[in-house]
Design a protein around this motif. Structure first.
Motif, PDB file in Angstrom:
ATOM      1  N   ALA A 163       0.794  -1.239   0.000  1.00 30.75           N
ATOM      2  CA  ALA A 163       0.000   0.000   0.000  1.00 30.75           C
ATOM      3  C   ALA A 163       0.820   1.278   0.000  1.00 30.75           C
ATOM      4  N   GLY A 164       2.052   1.242  -0.433  1.00 29.32           N
ATOM      5  CA  GLY A 164       2.824   2.466  -0.620  1.00 29.32           C
ATOM      6  C   GLY A 164       2.960   3.301   0.640  1.00 29.32           C
ATOM      7  N   PRO A 165       2.540   4.595   0.599  1.00 29.36           N
ATOM      8  CA  PRO A 165       2.698   5.464   1.764  1.00 29.36           C
ATOM      9  C   PRO A 165       1.648   5.259   2.851  1.00 29.36           C
ATOM     10  N   MET A 166       0.605   4.476   2.578  1.00 30.98           N
ATOM     11  CA  MET A 166      -0.500   4.348   3.526  1.00 30.98           C
ATOM     12  C   MET A 166      -0.076   3.823   4.903  1.00 30.98           C
ATOM     13  N   PRO A 167       0.748   2.765   5.011  1.00 32.16           N
ATOM     14  CA  PRO A 167       1.140   2.296   6.351  1.00 32.16           C
ATOM     15  C   PRO A 167       1.889   3.347   7.163  1.00 32.16           C
ATOM     16  N   ILE A 168       2.719   4.169   6.500  1.00 35.94           N
ATOM     17  CA  ILE A 168       3.445   5.220   7.210  1.00 35.94           C
ATOM     18  C   ILE A 168       2.465   6.240   7.775  1.00 35.94           C
ATOM     19  N   VAL A 169       1.504   6.653   6.959  1.00 32.42           N
ATOM     20  CA  VAL A 169       0.507   7.619   7.416  1.00 32.42           C
ATOM     21  C   VAL A 169      -0.353   7.014   8.526  1.00 32.42           C
ATOM     22  N   VAL A 190      -9.765   4.717   9.764  1.00 33.83           N
ATOM     23  CA  VAL A 190     -10.586   3.616   9.243  1.00 33.83           C
ATOM     24  C   VAL A 190     -10.568   3.618   7.718  1.00 33.83           C
ATOM     25  N   TYR A 191     -10.625   4.807   7.125  1.00 35.70           N
ATOM     26  CA  TYR A 191     -10.590   4.927   5.662  1.00 35.70           C
ATOM     27  C   TYR A 191      -9.305   4.313   5.108  1.00 35.70           C
ATOM     28  N   ILE A 192      -8.166   4.665   5.729  1.00 32.33           N
ATOM     29  CA  ILE A 192      -6.888   4.129   5.275  1.00 32.33           C
ATOM     30  C   ILE A 192      -6.836   2.621   5.481  1.00 32.33           C
ATOM     31  N   ALA A 193      -7.374   2.156   6.614  1.00 33.93           N
ATOM     32  CA  ALA A 193      -7.382   0.713   6.889  1.00 33.93           C
ATOM     33  C   ALA A 193      -8.186  -0.044   5.841  1.00 33.93           C
ATOM     34  N   ILE A 194      -9.289   0.539   5.381  1.00 37.45           N
ATOM     35  CA  ILE A 194     -10.090  -0.097   4.329  1.00 37.45           C
ATOM     36  C   ILE A 194      -9.279  -0.227   3.042  1.00 37.45           C
ATOM     37  N   ASN A 195      -8.568   0.836   2.675  1.00 38.92           N
ATOM     38  CA  ASN A 195      -7.749   0.791   1.457  1.00 38.92           C
ATOM     39  C   ASN A 195      -6.632  -0.230   1.573  1.00 38.92           C
ATOM     40  N   ILE A 196      -5.996  -0.322   2.748  1.00 40.34           N
ATOM     41  CA  ILE A 196      -4.941  -1.318   2.943  1.00 40.34           C
ATOM     42  C   ILE A 196      -5.521  -2.727   2.872  1.00 40.34           C
ATOM     43  N   ALA A 197      -6.730  -2.913   3.433  1.00 39.33           N
ATOM     44  CA  ALA A 197      -7.383  -4.225   3.365  1.00 39.33           C
ATOM     45  C   ALA A 197      -7.672  -4.619   1.920  1.00 39.33           C
TER      46      ALA A 197
END
Length: 399
Positions: free
Chosen positions: A157-163, A372-379
Motif C-alpha cells: 500500500a505504498g505510503p498508507m502504512p506510514i501515514v 478507518v478509511y486508510i485501513a479499508i484501502n490497505i485491506a
C-alpha cells in the motif's frame, strides 16, 4: 529474498513494510532541537494536518515534514498531465520520478522554512544554524519519499502504512482530556461517529455498474457484462492530499506575513478554528477529490478499450458518443462520492466550532474516521495480493 520472484508474494511484502516502518519509527525518535525550544499551538489544525501526512511537530525530528511535500507534488504533476494523458503515459519512470523529486524538493524547502519559523521560538532559533536544521528536515522528507517509493514496489500500500502509523501515534500521544459533557451530548457524538463510519464503509463497498454488450459475443448465455466504478475512486488518498495542499497554502500565506511583518503570525481564519478555514478546506477537498477520482477512472482509456474490443452501450454509438456517455457517468459518480466524503469530514469539523469544549474529542473522531478509511484501502490491497497468490504455482512456472 525480495528478488527471488518478479512478483512479490504477500508475506515478503509484509516483511518489507515492517522494515520500512521500523526505519520510520527510528527516524521519528531522533530530535534535532531540544523539546523546550518548541512552540506548541493549542489549535488542532496543525496536529491533524501534519499527522495525516506522516509528520510530527510535537518535537522537531528528522521526519517532521512527513510525506506532505511529496503528496502535493504528485497531485500537481498528475493534474498537469491530465490534459494530455497519452503524452504522460509515454514518459519513462525515470522522467516521472525526476519531476516528482524536483518539485518535492522545492515544496520541502517552503514547508521546512514554515515549520522552523512557526514551531520554534525565535530566540531559540538564533542559537542554532537554521540552514543546517532546514537541510536536515529536507533530507528527512526526501528519505521518507524514498521509503514510500520502495514500499510501493516491494511492500504493501505504498505510503498508507506510514501515514496510518503516524495517525495512531498522534492519537496515543494526545493527553487524555477531562470530559465535562452531558450524557445526551456524548450519545449524539457516538451516534454521529458510528453513522460516519458506516457511511464510509458503505461507499467503499458499493459499486456503480453499467451494463454493456460485446459485439463479438454471439452466445446465448445469460452472462451480464458491466463496467464497475467505485463510488469514491480517490479513497483515503484524496483526504491526505487535500490536507497536504491546504497545509502548503497555509504555510505560504503565513510565511508571506512573517517576512512582511517581521515576526511569526498565525491566520486563524485559515485554520480549523474558524468556519472560513473549514469551508475553504472542504471546498478544496471536494475539488481535488473530484479531479483525483476522474484521473483514476480515466474515461479516455475506457473509451479506447471499448472501441478496440467491440464493446458498446445500448443506444450509444462507439467513439465520441461513448466518450460523452462515460464522461457524464464519471461526473455523476465522482461528484456524488466526493460530496459524501465532504459531508463525513465536514460535520465533525463544524461541530468543533459549536461545541468548543469537545474540540479535542471531535478532532480525535476525525482522525479515527481517516484511520478507518486508510485501513479499508490497505485491506483492499491485501485482498488483491491474496487473489494473485492463488495463482502462485502458475506464475512460478511461466513468469
Amino acid at each position: 529474498m525480495f528478488q527471488q520472484y518478479e512478483y512479490k508474494i504477500l508475506h515478503k511484502r509484509i516483511l518489507f513494510t515492517i522494515f520500512v516502518l521500523l526505519i520510520y519509527i527510528l527516524g521519528s525518535h531522533v530530535p534535532i532541537i531540544p523539546a523546550q525550544a518548541m512552540r506548541h499551538h493549542d489549535n488542532g489544525f496543525y496536529r491533524l494536518a501534519v499527522s495525516n501526512m506522516g509528520g510530527d511537530v510535537s518535537i522537531l525530528n528528522v521526519f517532521s515534514l512527513g510525506l506532505g511535500p511529496w503528496l502535493t507534488a504528485m497531485l500537481i504533476i498528475s493534474l498537469w498531465s491530465y490534459k494530455n494523458i497519452e503524452k504522460s503515459m509515454r514518459q519513462t519512470r525515470a522522467e516521472k520520478h525526476f519531476k516528482e523529486k524536483f518539485l518535492t524538493l522545492a515544496l520541502s524547502v517552503i514547508q521546512g522554512v514554515f515549520v522552523l519559523n512557526q514551531f520554534v521560538y525565535h530566540s531559540q532559533l538564533k542559537q542554532f544554524n537554521m540552514l543546517l536544521l532546514l537541510l536536515i528536515l529536507i533530507a528527512g522528507a526526501m528519505m521518507m519519499v524514498w521509503l514510500a517509493d520502495q514500499n510501493v514496489r516491494n511492500g504493501i500500500a505504498g505510503p498508507m502504512p506510514i501515514v496510518m502509523l503516524s495517525i495512531v501515534r498522534s492519537i496515543f500521544n494526545q493527553q487524555g482530556p477531562k470530559l465535562k459533557i452531558e450524557t445526551y451530548e456524548l450519545i449524539i457524538v457516538v451516534v454521529l461517529i458510528i453513522l460516519a463510519l458506516f457511511t464510509l464503509l458503505l461507499i467503499e463497498l458499493v459499486e456503480y455498474r453499467t451494463d454493456y454488450l460485446d459485439i463479438m459475443d454471439i452466445s446465448n448465455n445469460s452472462t451480464v457484462n458491466y463496467l464497475a466504478w467505485k463510488i469514491n475512486p480517490g479513497g483515503s488518498l484524496s483526504i491526505m492530499i487535500s490536507l497536504s495542499v491546504f497545509f502548503l497554502l497555509n504555510s505560504i500565506v503565513n510565511l508571506i506575513l512573517k517576512f512582511t511583518l517581521g515576526h511569526p503570525h498565525h491566520i486563524r481564519i485559515f485554520s480549523f478554528d474558524h468556519y472560513i478555514g473549514i469551508s475553504a478546506y472542504l471546498l478544496l477537498q471536494m475539488i481535488l477529490g473530484y479531479f483525483l477520482s476522474r484521473l483514476l477512472i480515466n474515461t479516455k482509456q475506457n473509451t479506447k478499450k471499448f472501441l478496440k474490443n467491440g464493446n458498446y452501450f445500448v443506444d450509444v454509438r462507439p467513439g465520441k458518443e461513448t466518450a460523452a456517455y462515460l464522461d457524464k457517468m464519471a461526473r455523476r459518480v465522482c461528484w456524488f462520492g466526493t460530496l459524501i466524503v465532504g459531508v463525513i469530514i465536514g460535520i465533525p469539523l463544524y461541530s468543533s466550532l459549536f461545541i468548543p469544549h469537545l474540540s479535542q474529542q471531535i478532532y480525535l473522531a476525525v482522525q479515527l474516521i481517516i484511520l478507518v478509511y486508510i485501513a479499508i484501502n490497505i485491506a483492499d490491497t491485501f485482498k488483491t495480493y491474496l487473489y494473485f497468490d492463488k495463482y502462485q504455482r502458475f506464475l512460478k512456472k511461466y513468469w
